[in-house]
Motif scaffolding. Structure first.
Motif, PDB file in Angstrom:
ATOM      1  N   GLY A  98      27.529  45.341  28.025  1.00  0.00           N
ATOM      2  CA  GLY A  98      27.509  44.170  28.896  1.00  0.00           C
ATOM      3  C   GLY A  98      28.302  42.997  28.367  1.00  0.00           C
ATOM      4  N   ILE A  99      29.553  43.227  28.014  1.00  0.00           N
ATOM      5  CA  ILE A  99      30.348  42.146  27.442  1.00  0.00           C
ATOM      6  C   ILE A  99      30.867  41.213  28.530  1.00  0.00           C
ATOM      7  CG2 ILE A  99      31.077  43.703  25.593  1.00  0.00           C
ATOM      8  CD1 ILE A  99      33.924  43.612  26.875  1.00  0.00           C
ATOM      9  N   GLN A 100      31.334  40.030  28.101  1.00  0.00           N
ATOM     10  CA  GLN A 100      32.105  39.172  28.979  1.00  0.00           C
ATOM     11  C   GLN A 100      33.485  38.973  28.352  1.00  0.00           C
ATOM     12  OE1 GLN A 100      30.308  35.292  29.520  1.00  0.00           O
ATOM     13  NE2 GLN A 100      29.959  34.979  27.339  1.00  0.00           N
ATOM     14  N   VAL A 101      34.499  38.956  29.206  1.00  0.00           N
ATOM     15  CA  VAL A 101      35.876  38.752  28.767  1.00  0.00           C
ATOM     16  C   VAL A 101      36.360  37.449  29.376  1.00  0.00           C
ATOM     17  CG1 VAL A 101      38.210  39.693  28.676  1.00  0.00           C
ATOM     18  CG2 VAL A 101      36.243  41.245  28.730  1.00  0.00           C
ATOM     19  N   VAL A 102      36.815  36.537  28.529  1.00  0.00           N
ATOM     20  CA  VAL A 102      37.283  35.227  28.966  1.00  0.00           C
ATOM     21  C   VAL A 102      38.759  35.105  28.581  1.00  0.00           C
ATOM     22  CG1 VAL A 102      36.946  32.739  28.857  1.00  0.00           C
ATOM     23  CG2 VAL A 102      34.980  34.273  28.544  1.00  0.00           C
ATOM     24  N   THR A 103      39.619  34.988  29.575  1.00  0.00           N
ATOM     25  CA  THR A 103      41.051  34.894  29.311  1.00  0.00           C
ATOM     26  C   THR A 103      41.477  33.438  29.381  1.00  0.00           C
ATOM     27  OG1 THR A 103      41.402  37.083  30.257  1.00  0.00           O
ATOM     28  CG2 THR A 103      43.338  35.670  30.018  1.00  0.00           C
ATOM     29  N   LEU A 104      42.040  32.958  28.293  1.00  0.00           N
ATOM     30  CA  LEU A 104      42.481  31.569  28.182  1.00  0.00           C
ATOM     31  C   LEU A 104      43.933  31.472  28.640  1.00  0.00           C
ATOM     32  CD1 LEU A 104      40.988  30.812  24.646  1.00  0.00           C
ATOM     33  CD2 LEU A 104      39.872  30.681  26.887  1.00  0.00           C
ATOM     34  N   GLY A 105      44.207  30.584  29.603  1.00  0.00           N
ATOM     35  CA  GLY A 105      45.529  30.553  30.193  1.00  0.00           C
ATOM     36  C   GLY A 105      45.789  31.830  30.958  1.00  0.00           C
ATOM     37  N   ILE A 106      44.931  32.122  31.929  1.00  0.00           N
ATOM     38  CA  ILE A 106      44.916  33.442  32.553  1.00  0.00           C
ATOM     39  C   ILE A 106      46.168  33.728  33.370  1.00  0.00           C
ATOM     40  CG2 ILE A 106      43.634  32.697  34.606  1.00  0.00           C
ATOM     41  CD1 ILE A 106      42.180  35.446  34.445  1.00  0.00           C
ATOM     42  N   GLY A 107      46.797  32.714  33.946  1.00  0.00           N
ATOM     43  CA  GLY A 107      47.990  32.978  34.735  1.00  0.00           C
ATOM     44  C   GLY A 107      47.733  34.032  35.797  1.00  0.00           C
ATOM     45  N   MET A 108      48.599  35.066  35.826  1.00  0.00           N
ATOM     46  CA  MET A 108      48.419  36.175  36.756  1.00  0.00           C
ATOM     47  C   MET A 108      47.916  37.426  36.027  1.00  0.00           C
ATOM     48  SD  MET A 108      49.059  34.887  39.636  1.00  0.00           S
ATOM     49  CE  MET A 108      49.080  33.106  39.430  1.00  0.00           C
ATOM     50  N   CYS A 109      47.281  37.252  34.891  1.00  0.00           N
ATOM     51  CA  CYS A 109      46.749  38.392  34.142  1.00  0.00           C
ATOM     52  C   CYS A 109      45.739  39.155  35.004  1.00  0.00           C
ATOM     53  CB  CYS A 109      46.079  37.903  32.858  1.00  0.00           C
ATOM     54  SG  CYS A 109      45.218  39.204  31.955  1.00  0.00           S
ATOM     55  N   ASP A 158      32.109  48.011  31.313  1.00  0.00           N
ATOM     56  CA  ASP A 158      30.917  47.243  31.670  1.00  0.00           C
ATOM     57  C   ASP A 158      31.157  45.810  31.212  1.00  0.00           C
ATOM     58  OD1 ASP A 158      28.409  46.273  32.256  1.00  0.00           O
ATOM     59  OD2 ASP A 158      27.437  47.235  30.528  1.00  0.00           O
ATOM     60  N   ALA A 159      31.828  45.026  32.060  1.00  0.00           N
ATOM     61  CA  ALA A 159      32.273  43.700  31.641  1.00  0.00           C
ATOM     62  C   ALA A 159      32.258  42.725  32.808  1.00  0.00           C
ATOM     63  CB  ALA A 159      33.685  43.771  31.056  1.00  0.00           C
ATOM     64  N   ALA A 160      31.961  41.455  32.489  1.00  0.00           N
ATOM     65  CA  ALA A 160      32.119  40.350  33.425  1.00  0.00           C
ATOM     66  C   ALA A 160      33.376  39.589  33.011  1.00  0.00           C
ATOM     67  CB  ALA A 160      30.901  39.428  33.368  1.00  0.00           C
ATOM     68  N   TRP A 161      34.215  39.211  34.003  1.00  0.00           N
ATOM     69  CA  TRP A 161      35.530  38.656  33.716  1.00  0.00           C
ATOM     70  C   TRP A 161      35.619  37.210  34.183  1.00  0.00           C
ATOM     71  CZ3 TRP A 161      39.119  41.806  31.244  1.00  0.00           C
ATOM     72  CH2 TRP A 161      38.782  43.162  31.156  1.00  0.00           C
ATOM     73  N   SER A 162      36.136  36.349  33.298  1.00  0.00           N
ATOM     74  CA  SER A 162      36.384  34.947  33.628  1.00  0.00           C
ATOM     75  C   SER A 162      37.767  34.564  33.118  1.00  0.00           C
ATOM     76  CB  SER A 162      35.338  34.021  32.984  1.00  0.00           C
ATOM     77  OG  SER A 162      34.035  34.328  33.433  1.00  0.00           O
ATOM     78  N   GLY A 163      38.340  33.522  33.710  1.00  0.00           N
ATOM     79  CA  GLY A 163      39.643  33.049  33.274  1.00  0.00           C
ATOM     80  C   GLY A 163      39.774  31.556  33.439  1.00  0.00           C
ATOM     81  N   THR A 212      31.230  38.545  23.547  1.00  0.00           N
ATOM     82  CA  THR A 212      32.349  37.938  24.257  1.00  0.00           C
ATOM     83  C   THR A 212      33.679  38.266  23.594  1.00  0.00           C
ATOM     84  OG1 THR A 212      30.942  36.085  24.965  1.00  0.00           O
ATOM     85  CG2 THR A 212      33.328  35.749  25.048  1.00  0.00           C
ATOM     86  N   VAL A 213      34.647  38.645  24.433  1.00  0.00           N
ATOM     87  CA  VAL A 213      36.037  38.729  23.992  1.00  0.00           C
ATOM     88  C   VAL A 213      36.799  37.578  24.634  1.00  0.00           C
ATOM     89  CG1 VAL A 213      38.136  40.101  23.878  1.00  0.00           C
ATOM     90  CG2 VAL A 213      35.930  41.246  23.931  1.00  0.00           C
ATOM     91  N   LEU A 214      37.439  36.784  23.799  1.00  0.00           N
ATOM     92  CA  LEU A 214      38.338  35.735  24.269  1.00  0.00           C
ATOM     93  C   LEU A 214      39.761  36.253  24.109  1.00  0.00           C
ATOM     94  CD1 LEU A 214      36.210  33.425  22.239  1.00  0.00           C
ATOM     95  CD2 LEU A 214      36.783  32.638  24.530  1.00  0.00           C
ATOM     96  N   VAL A 215      40.520  36.222  25.180  1.00  0.00           N
ATOM     97  CA  VAL A 215      41.900  36.694  25.160  1.00  0.00           C
ATOM     98  C   VAL A 215      42.832  35.501  25.308  1.00  0.00           C
ATOM     99  CG1 VAL A 215      43.643  38.076  26.350  1.00  0.00           C
ATOM    100  CG2 VAL A 215      41.303  38.960  26.094  1.00  0.00           C
ATOM    101  N   ALA A 216      43.770  35.376  24.377  1.00  0.00           N
ATOM    102  CA  ALA A 216      44.811  34.351  24.462  1.00  0.00           C
ATOM    103  C   ALA A 216      46.149  35.073  24.435  1.00  0.00           C
ATOM    104  CB  ALA A 216      44.692  33.360  23.309  1.00  0.00           C
ATOM    105  N   GLU A 217      46.631  35.452  25.612  1.00  0.00           N
ATOM    106  CA  GLU A 217      47.862  36.236  25.725  1.00  0.00           C
ATOM    107  C   GLU A 217      48.995  35.338  26.199  1.00  0.00           C
ATOM    108  OE1 GLU A 217      49.511  40.369  27.797  1.00  0.00           O
ATOM    109  OE2 GLU A 217      47.560  39.559  28.389  1.00  0.00           O
ATOM    110  N   GLY A 218      50.056  35.254  25.394  1.00  0.00           N
ATOM    111  CA  GLY A 218      51.174  34.399  25.761  1.00  0.00           C
ATOM    112  C   GLY A 218      50.806  32.942  25.841  1.00  0.00           C
TER     113      GLY A 218
END
Length: 279
Positions: free
Chosen positions: A96-107, A117-122, A163-169
């Motif tokens: 039950g992780i959550q993934v938060v993308t920082l600067g999500i753009g069009m990701c 099994d994830a909840a997604w936020s950006g 939580t996974v925080l993604v900072a892509e580009g």
């Protein structure tokens, strides 16, 4: 400021926001242009077509904002693959992780990893959030309008879930103090297990003029001398992985990456993964 940069700001909020065009172009068209058989992203192709039509209605060519060379296009695909793998790895370790993308753009990672099994936020600026809602109307990612360098967006993110925080580009466009504060702020916020996955350049590379900066006005500022140095920017984080993303672009890029590593004793460019234990 050029007319091109004025248009970028009108559509994407700021120069950094306009860098999403190259990333979307790469994910949408790169596999066909440069023979990348292990990549397919139909949702990115749909979003590119919609964005291209929108730009043409304004009398603009999106290609004016795009880096179309093999290093940037295939590099973007390899970056996305490396980050996808690190997100999937974390999901395999936690329920039950959550993934938060920082600067999500069009990701659109949520579509590529829909089996998790994830909840997604950006998080992104208001102009990009509005644009994304038009281009990806069926996307279920919860969007938060705001600046990733300010603390307000964290109020909408629960602290206890893994939580996974993604900072892509993203991080290359921030200053070192801003990156350090961001790491400290998110580290203090989360009480459950937390992972940060980001693509990072070597500090020496970040000092060079960037091609994307010439197109969009978004200049590089941040880099690190080693993956360990990235983890040491803020207390509590530790390094769990460093992917030599550049080496997977083409054989020539792999040779350059290896030579750089021997001379500089650090990654020229790659995806770095940090974690904090639950508190």
């Amino acid at each position: 400021m050029t007319d091109r940069n004025l248009e970028a700001r009108a559509l994407f909020g700021n120069a950094v926001g306009s860098t999403l065009v190259t990333a979307l172009y790469a994910r949408a068209k790169g596999a066909g242009l440069f023979d990348v058989p292990d990549w397919d992203d139909p949702q990115a192709r749909e979003a590119w077509s919609a964005l291209d039509a929108m730009a043409r209605e304004r009398g603009r060519r999106l290609e004016d904002l795009v880096l179309t060379d093999v290093m940037n296009v295939v590099g973007t695909i390899r970056r996305s693959q490396d980050i996808d793998a690190r997100v999937r790895e974390f999901a395999g370790e936690h329920d039950g992780i959550q993934v938060v993308t920082l600067g999500i753009g069009m990701c659109n990672r949520a579509a590529r990893l829909a089996d998790l099994d994830a909840a997604w936020s950006g998080v992104d600026n208001a102009e990009v959030v509005a644009l994304r809602s038009k281009l990806l109307p069926d996307d279920t990612t919860r969007l938060i309008a705001g600046s990733v360098t300010e603390p307000d967006w964290l109020a909408g993110i629960g602290p206890a879930k893994p939580t996974v925080l993604v900072a892509e580009g993203l991080l290359m466009y921030l200053t070192r103090p801003l990156v350090g504060r961001l790491l400290t702020r998110v580290g203090d916020h989360f009480t459950g297990p937390a992972r940060l996955v980001a693509d990072v350049h070597h500090a020496a590379v970040a000092l060079l003029p960037s091609p994307i900066g010439r197109l969009t006005g978004a200049d590089f500022h941040f880099g690190v001398r080693s993956p360990e140095a990235f983890a040491h920017l803020s207390p509590g984080w530790h390094l769990v992985g460093a992917d030599e993303t550049m080496a997977r672009i083409r054989p020539a890029a792999a040779r350059v990456s290896r030579a750089f590593r021997l001379v500089a004793r650090g990654l020229m460019y790659g995806v770095m993964t940090l974690e904090r234990d639950a508190r």
